[in-house]
Design an enzyme around this catalytic site. Structure first.
Site, PDB file in Angstrom:
ATOM      1  N   GLY A   9     -31.866  29.874  -1.776  1.00 29.05           N
ATOM      2  CA  GLY A   9     -32.258  28.666  -2.492  1.00 29.05           C
ATOM      3  C   GLY A   9     -31.628  28.587  -3.869  1.00 29.05           C
ATOM      4  O   GLY A   9     -30.426  28.775  -4.028  1.00 29.05           O
TER       5      GLY A   9
ATOM      6  N   MET B 243     -43.514  29.503   0.846  1.00 28.49           N
ATOM      7  CA  MET B 243     -44.139  30.735   1.365  1.00 28.49           C
ATOM      8  C   MET B 243     -45.645  30.570   1.538  1.00 28.49           C
ATOM      9  O   MET B 243     -46.430  31.421   1.154  1.00 28.49           O
ATOM     10  CB  MET B 243     -43.844  31.910   0.416  1.00 28.49           C
ATOM     11  CG  MET B 243     -42.365  32.151   0.193  1.00 28.49           C
ATOM     12  SD  MET B 243     -42.001  33.306  -1.167  1.00 28.49           S
ATOM     13  CE  MET B 243     -42.346  32.268  -2.604  1.00 28.49           C
TER      14      MET B 243
ATOM     15  N   LYS C  60     -36.202  41.415  -0.320  1.00 31.60           N
ATOM     16  CA  LYS C  60     -37.646  41.635  -0.285  1.00 31.60           C
ATOM     17  C   LYS C  60     -38.254  40.646   0.704  1.00 31.60           C
ATOM     18  O   LYS C  60     -38.249  39.443   0.487  1.00 31.60           O
ATOM     19  CB  LYS C  60     -38.255  41.433  -1.681  1.00 31.60           C
ATOM     20  CG  LYS C  60     -37.759  42.426  -2.707  1.00 31.60           C
ATOM     21  CD  LYS C  60     -38.535  42.301  -4.000  1.00 31.60           C
ATOM     22  CE  LYS C  60     -38.135  41.088  -4.795  1.00 31.60           C
ATOM     23  NZ  LYS C  60     -36.762  41.189  -5.319  1.00 31.60           N
TER      24      LYS C  60
ATOM     25  N   ASP D 222     -30.175  38.992  -1.177  1.00 30.08           N
ATOM     26  CA  ASP D 222     -31.539  39.044  -0.669  1.00 30.08           C
ATOM     27  C   ASP D 222     -31.551  39.012   0.852  1.00 30.08           C
ATOM     28  O   ASP D 222     -30.570  38.624   1.498  1.00 30.08           O
ATOM     29  CB  ASP D 222     -32.347  37.859  -1.203  1.00 30.08           C
ATOM     30  CG  ASP D 222     -32.825  38.070  -2.635  1.00 30.08           C
ATOM     31  OD1 ASP D 222     -32.792  39.227  -3.088  1.00 30.08           O
ATOM     32  OD2 ASP D 222     -33.210  37.084  -3.281  1.00 30.08           O
TER      33      ASP D 222
ATOM     34  N   GLU E  48       0.819  -1.213   0.000  1.00 32.82           N
ATOM     35  CA  GLU E  48       0.000   0.000   0.000  1.00 32.82           C
ATOM     36  C   GLU E  48       0.851   1.261   0.000  1.00 32.82           C
ATOM     37  O   GLU E  48       0.512   2.241  -0.672  1.00 32.82           O
ATOM     38  CB  GLU E  48      -0.923   0.007   1.224  1.00 32.82           C
ATOM     39  CG  GLU E  48      -2.025  -1.030   1.180  1.00 32.82           C
ATOM     40  CD  GLU E  48      -2.936  -0.921   2.379  1.00 32.82           C
ATOM     41  OE1 GLU E  48      -2.769   0.033   3.177  1.00 32.82           O
ATOM     42  OE2 GLU E  48      -3.816  -1.791   2.536  1.00 32.82           O
TER      43      GLU E  48
END
Length: 479
Positions: free
Chosen positions: A304, A385, A272, A250, A29
């Site tokens: 989002g 929402m 907003k 936002d 290894e």
């Protein structure tokens, strides 16, 4: 007395290995790990082992620059190499290899034996021809790998080809003009074209930049910030934030995500919220156009995904009409985060094979929208929402034929540590309207597939159903 600056015990260098032999002694290894590392270079691998393990043999068979010497180790196997790795896992053999290498004047690294090492191998971030090496002077390999992983995420996969293109450009301006050129090259249209896989366009953009004394044109990235958790931000979104001159964000985007941008970037909140708009959409469109025309690199950060109820369509149309370059970077939309919080399958074989994204206000008209028919036929419905119109949503769907017993899942502040989960049926949904304690964004998922969720950490909506009905009745009596 000021403290002395700590000194490095090992000095990092890059060694030229193109076409040169690098010897690796070992067959397990440790040898395979070193072979994979050096295999990222243009060196010729000389792997010495009389008992190589199958995985190492498979690596040798598929790597055209690897030579296998299937014999017991002898010092002659090291001759002509520019580096040696003692990776046998046997302390006596590794010590012998190290001593032979030093006698031949070849730098040697003995795996996991720092006292035998002339050099240490770094954790490598490979964007050939760009390489970033991270070392901890033979100690703390886990820390080095963690740092490598973080840096790897920060660097675009297109950095290597972009650097190759940069090396091909020879007629560079001098002084401040040179610095401006490289800033515009790696942060402007050549870099964006290369990231999109458009090599010829990247070359043309670099030539245009080279022949022009004007700074690069502005660019706007419409970026999805995800549902709120910082570690759900995409790697591309993070890179753009680190390059942005201006971040236009936002209100629902958490400060922790905005803070992931450049420290000196200008931050402009244009959020907003319900009943409180700091800027109209027309004003936001005009702001993005102005910043783009001023040559700014802008990130328009949206909660989002920008293409899901983010009004990105209007902003893209305005930027197109104004001739300002832009791109869209998707984000994790709230429906997916809410479903993950509930371990909820949005589609379920034999139960639901389609999905609807909507807002509660879609059901406020006199006629049902087309998607309501899909809900009745079994689609999973994600309502954004919708808290303030929950009763109307439930009533209209039940009236249209959806069973009052249809399963419902509700998440406030999806993906965040302070999220709250509720479950029940469509008949229970109106209780949301009187929940004054729900101040964060609320996501509602409706459908038969919801029944497959994990409700162990959620609260029944029915617990507030009668309370809500009593409050509604009291309000009616007062009127």
């Amino acid at each position: 007395m000021p403290q002395a600056t700590p000194k490095l015990n090992a000095f990092p260098v890059f060694m030229r290995v193109e076409g040169e032999a690098v010897a690796i002694v070992g067959g397990g290894e440790e040898a395979l790990a070193k072979a994979r590392l050096i295999g990222q270079s243009s060196a010729v691998l000389r792997i010495v082992s009389d008992a190589a393990e199958p995985e190492l043999l498979a690596f040798i068979a598929t790597n055209g620059a690897a030579i296998h010497i299937a014999a017991a180790y002898d010092a002659a196997h090291l001759e002509g190499a520019v580096m040696v790795f003692a990776a046998s896992g046997n302390e006596a053999l590794d010590r012998r290899v190290a001593e032979d290498a030093r006698r031949l004047g070849i730098p040697v690294n003995a795996v996991d034996r720092p006292e035998l090492c002339d050099f240490f191998t770094p954790a490598l971030v490979n964007r050939a021809p760009v390489a970033i090496a991270i070392g901890t002077e033979g100690a703390g390999p886990v820390l080095a790998q963690m740092l490598r992983s973080r840096i790897d995420r920060m660097l675009s996969p297109s950095l290597g080809p972009l650097a190759s293109l940069a090396a091909a450009e020879r007629l560079l301006p001098k002084g401040n003009a040179r610095r401006r050129f490289w800033s515009d090259f790696f942060g402007g249209s050549p870099a964006r074209a290369m990231a999109a896989g458009q090599l010829s366009q990247a070359h043309d953009a670099a030539v245009d930049l080279l022949l022009s004394n004007a700074p690069a044109s502005g660019h706007v990235a419409l970026v999805g910030a995800g549902p709120g958790a910082e570690d759900l931000l995409t790697l591309r979104a993070h890179r753009l934030l680190m390059e942005a001159d201006v971040i236009v964000h936002d209100a629902l985007v958490p400060e922790a995500i905005v803070a992931m941008g450049r420290r000196d970037a200008e931050r402009l909140p244009v959020g907003k919220r319900k009943g409180c708009h700091t800027k109209s959409q027309a004003e936001i469109n005009a702001l993005l156009i102005e910043l783009g025309r001023d040559g700014k690199r802008v990130v328009r950060l949206k909660s989002g995904d920008p293409l899901v109820f983010g009004r990105a369509g209007e902003e893209m149309a305005a930027l197109r009409d104004a001739g300002v370059a832009y791109e869209v970077v998707p984000g994790v939309t709230a429906a997916f985060a809410a479903a993950a919080d509930f371990e909820l399958p949005l589609t379920l074989r034999g139960v639901s094979s389609s999905m609807v994204f909507t807002t509660g206000h879609d059901l406020k008209g006199n006629s049902l929208p087309d998607w309501a028919k899909l809900a009745i036929s079994g689609a999973t419905v994600a309502v954004y929402m919708g808290r303030s119109v929950a009763a109307e949503v439930a009533g209209r769907l039940i009236e249209a034929g959806l069973s009052p017993d249809t399963a419902v899942a509700v998440v406030e502040n999806a993906s965040l540590a302070n999220r709250r989960r509720f479950h029940g049926t469509l008949a229970d949904l109106p209780s949301l309207e009187v929940r004054a304690d729900l101040t964060g964004p609320v996501m509602t998922i409706i459908g038969d597939a919801v029944a497959g969720a994990n409700f162990e950490r959620s609260e029944p909506l029915a617990a507030h159903r009668h309370e809500g009905a009593a409050q509604t009745a009291a309000e009616g009596a007062e009127r």
